[in-house]
Design a protein around this motif. Structure first.
Motif, PDB file in Angstrom:
ATOM      1  N   MET A 106      13.595   8.525  -1.125  1.00 59.76           N
ATOM      2  CA  MET A 106      12.221   8.832  -1.526  1.00 59.76           C
ATOM      3  C   MET A 106      11.382   7.559  -1.476  1.00 59.76           C
ATOM      4  SD  MET A 106      11.695  12.045  -2.224  1.00 59.76           S
ATOM      5  CE  MET A 106      10.272  11.987  -3.308  1.00 59.76           C
ATOM      6  N   GLY A 107      10.179   7.704  -0.960  1.00 66.60           N
ATOM      7  CA  GLY A 107       9.287   6.569  -0.901  1.00 66.60           C
ATOM      8  C   GLY A 107       8.427   6.493  -2.151  1.00 66.60           C
ATOM      9  N   THR A 108       7.542   5.516  -2.162  1.00 71.84           N
ATOM     10  CA  THR A 108       6.605   5.337  -3.264  1.00 71.84           C
ATOM     11  C   THR A 108       5.303   6.031  -2.927  1.00 71.84           C
ATOM     12  OG1 THR A 108       7.604   3.196  -3.759  1.00 71.84           O
ATOM     13  CG2 THR A 108       5.422   3.636  -4.690  1.00 71.84           C
ATOM     14  N   GLU A 109       4.785   6.840  -3.850  1.00 68.31           N
ATOM     15  CA  GLU A 109       3.536   7.557  -3.627  1.00 68.31           C
ATOM     16  C   GLU A 109       2.359   6.650  -3.982  1.00 68.31           C
ATOM     17  OE1 GLU A 109       3.216  10.779  -2.430  1.00 68.31           O
ATOM     18  OE2 GLU A 109       5.351  10.660  -2.043  1.00 68.31           O
ATOM     19  N   VAL A 110       1.389   6.595  -3.076  1.00 71.33           N
ATOM     20  CA  VAL A 110       0.163   5.821  -3.298  1.00 71.33           C
ATOM     21  C   VAL A 110      -1.023   6.742  -3.073  1.00 71.33           C
ATOM     22  CG1 VAL A 110      -1.276   3.921  -2.485  1.00 71.33           C
ATOM     23  CG2 VAL A 110       1.199   3.632  -2.627  1.00 71.33           C
ATOM     24  N   SER A 111      -1.948   6.753  -4.025  1.00 72.78           N
ATOM     25  CA  SER A 111      -3.140   7.589  -3.900  1.00 72.78           C
ATOM     26  C   SER A 111      -4.091   6.980  -2.874  1.00 72.78           C
ATOM     27  CB  SER A 111      -3.850   7.713  -5.243  1.00 72.78           C
ATOM     28  OG  SER A 111      -5.052   8.424  -5.111  1.00 72.78           O
ATOM     29  N   VAL A 112      -4.431   7.789  -1.864  1.00 75.04           N
ATOM     30  CA  VAL A 112      -5.413   7.368  -0.866  1.00 75.04           C
ATOM     31  C   VAL A 112      -6.812   7.772  -1.319  1.00 75.04           C
ATOM     32  CG1 VAL A 112      -6.182   7.666   1.520  1.00 75.04           C
ATOM     33  CG2 VAL A 112      -3.760   7.396   1.008  1.00 75.04           C
ATOM     34  N   ASN A 113      -6.950   8.967  -1.843  1.00 76.78           N
ATOM     35  CA  ASN A 113      -8.155   9.385  -2.546  1.00 76.78           C
ATOM     36  C   ASN A 113      -7.745  10.429  -3.572  1.00 76.78           C
ATOM     37  OD1 ASN A 113      -7.874  11.820  -1.183  1.00 76.78           O
ATOM     38  ND2 ASN A 113      -9.439  11.332   0.346  1.00 76.78           N
ATOM     39  N   ASN A 114      -8.693  11.109  -4.144  1.00 73.95           N
ATOM     40  CA  ASN A 114      -8.366  12.021  -5.243  1.00 73.95           C
ATOM     41  C   ASN A 114      -7.494  13.203  -4.820  1.00 73.95           C
ATOM     42  OD1 ASN A 114      -9.785  10.518  -7.106  1.00 73.95           O
ATOM     43  ND2 ASN A 114     -11.722  11.550  -6.683  1.00 73.95           N
ATOM     44  N   SER A 115      -7.449  13.477  -3.519  1.00 75.01           N
ATOM     45  CA  SER A 115      -6.719  14.669  -3.088  1.00 75.01           C
ATOM     46  C   SER A 115      -5.544  14.370  -2.157  1.00 75.01           C
ATOM     47  CB  SER A 115      -7.679  15.629  -2.373  1.00 75.01           C
ATOM     48  OG  SER A 115      -8.252  15.010  -1.232  1.00 75.01           O
ATOM     49  N   VAL A 116      -5.340  13.096  -1.799  1.00 77.05           N
ATOM     50  CA  VAL A 116      -4.299  12.754  -0.839  1.00 77.05           C
ATOM     51  C   VAL A 116      -3.437  11.622  -1.381  1.00 77.05           C
ATOM     52  CG1 VAL A 116      -3.828  11.892   1.487  1.00 77.05           C
ATOM     53  CG2 VAL A 116      -5.748  13.445   1.111  1.00 77.05           C
ATOM     54  N   ASP A 117      -2.130  11.808  -1.348  1.00 79.85           N
ATOM     55  CA  ASP A 117      -1.173  10.745  -1.662  1.00 79.85           C
ATOM     56  C   ASP A 117      -0.340  10.463  -0.417  1.00 79.85           C
ATOM     57  OD1 ASP A 117      -1.958  10.443  -4.295  1.00 79.85           O
ATOM     58  OD2 ASP A 117      -0.552  11.942  -5.032  1.00 79.85           O
ATOM     59  N   TRP A 118      -0.056   9.184  -0.188  1.00 79.03           N
ATOM     60  CA  TRP A 118       0.812   8.798   0.924  1.00 79.03           C
ATOM     61  C   TRP A 118       2.135   8.269   0.374  1.00 79.03           C
ATOM     62  CZ3 TRP A 118      -2.072   5.769   5.353  1.00 79.03           C
ATOM     63  CH2 TRP A 118      -2.906   6.658   6.048  1.00 79.03           C
ATOM     64  N   SER A 119       3.187   8.536   1.113  1.00 76.84           N
ATOM     65  CA  SER A 119       4.496   8.027   0.755  1.00 76.84           C
ATOM     66  C   SER A 119       4.826   6.819   1.632  1.00 76.84           C
ATOM     67  CB  SER A 119       5.561   9.116   0.939  1.00 76.84           C
ATOM     68  OG  SER A 119       6.848   8.602   0.647  1.00 76.84           O
ATOM     69  N   PHE A 120       5.134   5.705   0.995  1.00 79.11           N
ATOM     70  CA  PHE A 120       5.488   4.479   1.712  1.00 79.11           C
ATOM     71  C   PHE A 120       6.964   4.155   1.462  1.00 79.11           C
ATOM     72  CE2 PHE A 120       0.915   4.041   1.322  1.00 79.11           C
ATOM     73  CZ  PHE A 120       0.546   3.522   2.546  1.00 79.11           C
ATOM     74  N   GLN A 121       7.685   3.915   2.563  1.00 74.34           N
ATOM     75  CA  GLN A 121       9.097   3.560   2.463  1.00 74.34           C
ATOM     76  C   GLN A 121       9.286   2.053   2.298  1.00 74.34           C
ATOM     77  OE1 GLN A 121      11.243   6.111   2.379  1.00 74.34           O
ATOM     78  NE2 GLN A 121       9.504   7.495   2.718  1.00 74.34           N
ATOM     79  N   GLY A 122       8.287   1.289   2.750  1.00 77.95           N
ATOM     80  CA  GLY A 122       8.403  -0.164   2.706  1.00 77.95           C
ATOM     81  C   GLY A 122       7.934  -0.741   1.386  1.00 77.95           C
ATOM     82  N   LEU A 123       7.918  -2.075   1.314  1.00 76.58           N
ATOM     83  CA  LEU A 123       7.523  -2.793   0.108  1.00 76.58           C
ATOM     84  C   LEU A 123       6.017  -2.695  -0.083  1.00 76.58           C
ATOM     85  CD1 LEU A 123       8.722  -4.573  -2.132  1.00 76.58           C
ATOM     86  CD2 LEU A 123       8.301  -6.558  -0.657  1.00 76.58           C
ATOM     87  N   ILE A 124       5.582  -2.429  -1.306  1.00 75.96           N
ATOM     88  CA  ILE A 124       4.161  -2.315  -1.631  1.00 75.96           C
ATOM     89  C   ILE A 124       3.780  -3.433  -2.593  1.00 75.96           C
ATOM     90  CG2 ILE A 124       2.372  -0.898  -2.698  1.00 75.96           C
ATOM     91  CD1 ILE A 124       3.987   1.552  -1.882  1.00 75.96           C
ATOM     92  N   HIS A 125       2.759  -4.192  -2.239  1.00 77.01           N
ATOM     93  CA  HIS A 125       2.235  -5.261  -3.096  1.00 77.01           C
ATOM     94  C   HIS A 125       0.859  -4.827  -3.592  1.00 77.01           C
ATOM     95  CE1 HIS A 125       5.329  -8.056  -1.561  1.00 77.01           C
ATOM     96  NE2 HIS A 125       5.061  -7.542  -0.363  1.00 77.01           N
ATOM     97  N   SER A 126       0.710  -4.604  -4.875  1.00 78.46           N
ATOM     98  CA  SER A 126      -0.556  -4.124  -5.432  1.00 78.46           C
ATOM     99  C   SER A 126      -1.253  -5.216  -6.237  1.00 78.46           C
ATOM    100  CB  SER A 126      -0.321  -2.911  -6.330  1.00 78.46           C
ATOM    101  OG  SER A 126       0.101  -1.803  -5.580  1.00 78.46           O
TER     102      SER A 126
END
Length: 527
Positions: A1-21
């Protein structure tokens, strides 16, 4: 399972790689160096090169043609339509491309006035791009970051190349803005300025709905609290002239004018570096320190920048937080402007270096937006090209020009602002013959306009352009104020002045819905 990141209020993207916030400046510099994205210069600035594209790609910019915004957009060569299905395919392909990548996320704002600011999220493939947006947009406080909900998202994937046949784009490069989905999609270009300007285009669409005039201008504040605006396209001097040690810098490029006054849309500055010197522009020179992003600047083996070099491009750039300018006004807000300056780099060399405008002339020149595109600011521009850029910002205006012009006219009248036209271009001849206006003289004229000493001069209308030219200005030789006197051949001046006057007239013919007094406020053309 990847990490979910909100792109906007209605869309989430799943990222398999490293996320730096929301990394700090030093962390982003460290990541960019680790990834081999650039180097440090002798002053500690981070240096990156942008490869094939060293300026904006205006012909590769699209607005998604959506029902909610279709009737409010001025479609044409600036606002090219993209069908929603095309955008959705690109979005899906970019999502797949980034899903396994290491990505960098910045959360912040566009707009220093909390009443009108736009919460942003920027998702970057490159660490140095994330550093760029951190320095250019408004950075949130720790508490604001906890409560941050993005209302618009920029997704920048420079390594993703579009396939024109498959994706319906003009080239491998695209800057696609969906006002309905509230997503900006950028690919095929490493030029960081695309992120900054795409958000400015969005603000130019959103702010008028709130009664706020968005403006392509810099702004500063004097010791008595007076505010000044400097309109102009890239390279005309907005950043240089607003960085004045005697005044507080509010911002160098993008502002909004509300009923409360003006506010900087950004949190940083994006200065042209070509020809930069410590003597002429000490504030910008000293701002290039750790945390600053340099684009396409040449350095020697010691990491010392050579700002005279155009080896990679004329459009060398420095992006730094406004706090790098001593005495900058934080937050970037000011009162209603008392003085407005329209900056034009006249490649014909015939406009006076400074002239006062009547209210009708101010509207005429704002709608005309005459200037010269300077080398490197756009792909394919290799030397100054005379152009008319409506409202001094046509590449970034989604709505019809009349919307912005009427708002400016109303605000100028209500707040009784003085308006001047300032030529930062050529004198003594056209480009290739004459010389660029001396910065010291332009600074002296601007200073006189702002402190009121120019009001002591006698003003006479220019015989061709009708604008009111002073007979004297402190610190400026009198002959320079009259451009015809600077030409070796006055007849050649007359011919060139008439050529430009004709261009003004031909360009303004498209504004059929403005008043007759404004239409008649332009140059006089001999029959």
């Amino acid at each position: 399972m990847g990490t979910e990141v909100s792109v906007n209020n209605s869309v989430d993207w799943s990222f398999q790689g490293l996320i730096h916030s929301n990394l700090s400046t030093s962390q982003l510099v460290e990541q960019a160096l680790r990834r081999g994205e650039g180097t440090l210069t002798s002053t500690g600035a981070f240096l990156a090169t942008t490869g094939k594209y060293t300026g904006r790609s205006p012909k590769d910019k699209y607005l998604v043609d959506e029902p909610s915004s279709h009737d409010q957009i001025e479609w044409g060569s600036v606002n090219r339509p993209m069908q929603p299905a095309v955008f959705d395919r690109l979005l899906e392909r970019v999502q797949h491309y980034l899903s396994a990548k290491e990505v960098f996320i910045f959360d912040g704002y566009a707009g220093n006035d909390p009443h009108f600011r736009l919460p942003l999220r920027v998702i970057n493939e490159y660490a140095w791009h994330n550093l760029f947006v951190r320095q250019l947009f408004v950075r949130p406080t720790d508490q604001e970051l906890k409560e941050h909900q993005p209302a618009f998202t920029v997704i920048s994937a420079p390594g993703f190349m579009a396939d024109p046949e498959k994706d319906g784009t003009r080239s491998e490069t695209f800057i696609a803005v969906s006002l309905e989905r509230r997503i900006i999609l950028i690919g095929g270009t490493r030029y960081a300025g695309e992120m900054k300007k795409s958000i400015f285009s969005v603000m130019n669409y959103l702010l008028p709905q709130q009664g706020v005039l968005p403006m392509h201008c810099s702004a500063n504040r004097g010791p008595t609290g007076d505010t000044a605006l400097f309109f102009g396209l890239s390279g005309t001097g907005k950043t240089t002239l607003s960085a004045d040690p005697e005044r507080q810098l509010i911002g160098d490029d993008e502002h909004g004018w509300s009923d409360n006054g003006i506010f900087n849309i950004e949190g940083g500055c994006y200065a042209k570096c070509i020809g930069l010197s410590q003597e002429k522009e000490p504030q910008i020179w000293n701002a290039i320190q750790f945390g600053t992003v340099l684009e396409n600047v040449t350095v020697d083996h010691r990491g010392v920048a050579d700002y005279s070099s155009n080896t990679l491009t004329e459009n060398t750039r420095a992006a730094y937080p406004v706090e790098h300018i001593p005495g900058a006004r934080i937050p970037g807000v000011g009162g209603h402007p008392e003085t407005i300056l329209f900056l034009t780099a006249d490649a014909f060399g015939v406009l006076p270096p400074i002239a006062k405008l009547t209210p009708e002339q101010a509207m005429y020149h704002f709608l005309s937006g005459y200037t010269s595109k300077l080398a490197g600011t756009e792909r394919g521009v290799t030397e100054p090209e005379a152009t008319f850029s409506t409202c001094f910002g046509a590449p970034f205006l989604p709505r019809p020009a009349k919307v912005y012009a009427e708002m400016l006219g109303e605000k100028i009248a209500r707040h009784r602002a003085r308006v001047y036209l300032v030529n930062t271009g050529w004198s003594g001849g056209a480009y290739g013959v004459g010389e660029r206006m001396k910065l010291a003289h332009t600074r002296a004229m601007v200073k006189a306009a702002l402190n009121g000493s120019l009001d002591q001069a006698t003003f006479t209308p220019d015989p061709v352009f009708g604008v009111y030219v002073p007979d004297s200005c402190p610190g400026v030789p009198a002959n320079i104020l009259q451009p015809r006197r600077t030409w070796a051949d006055p007849t050649a001046y007359d011919q060139k002045a008439q050529e430009l006057a004709h261009r003004f007239q031909e360009n303004f013919a498209r504004f059929t819905d403005v008043s007759e007094t404004i239409q008649n406020a332009g140059p006089t053309v001999k029959s």
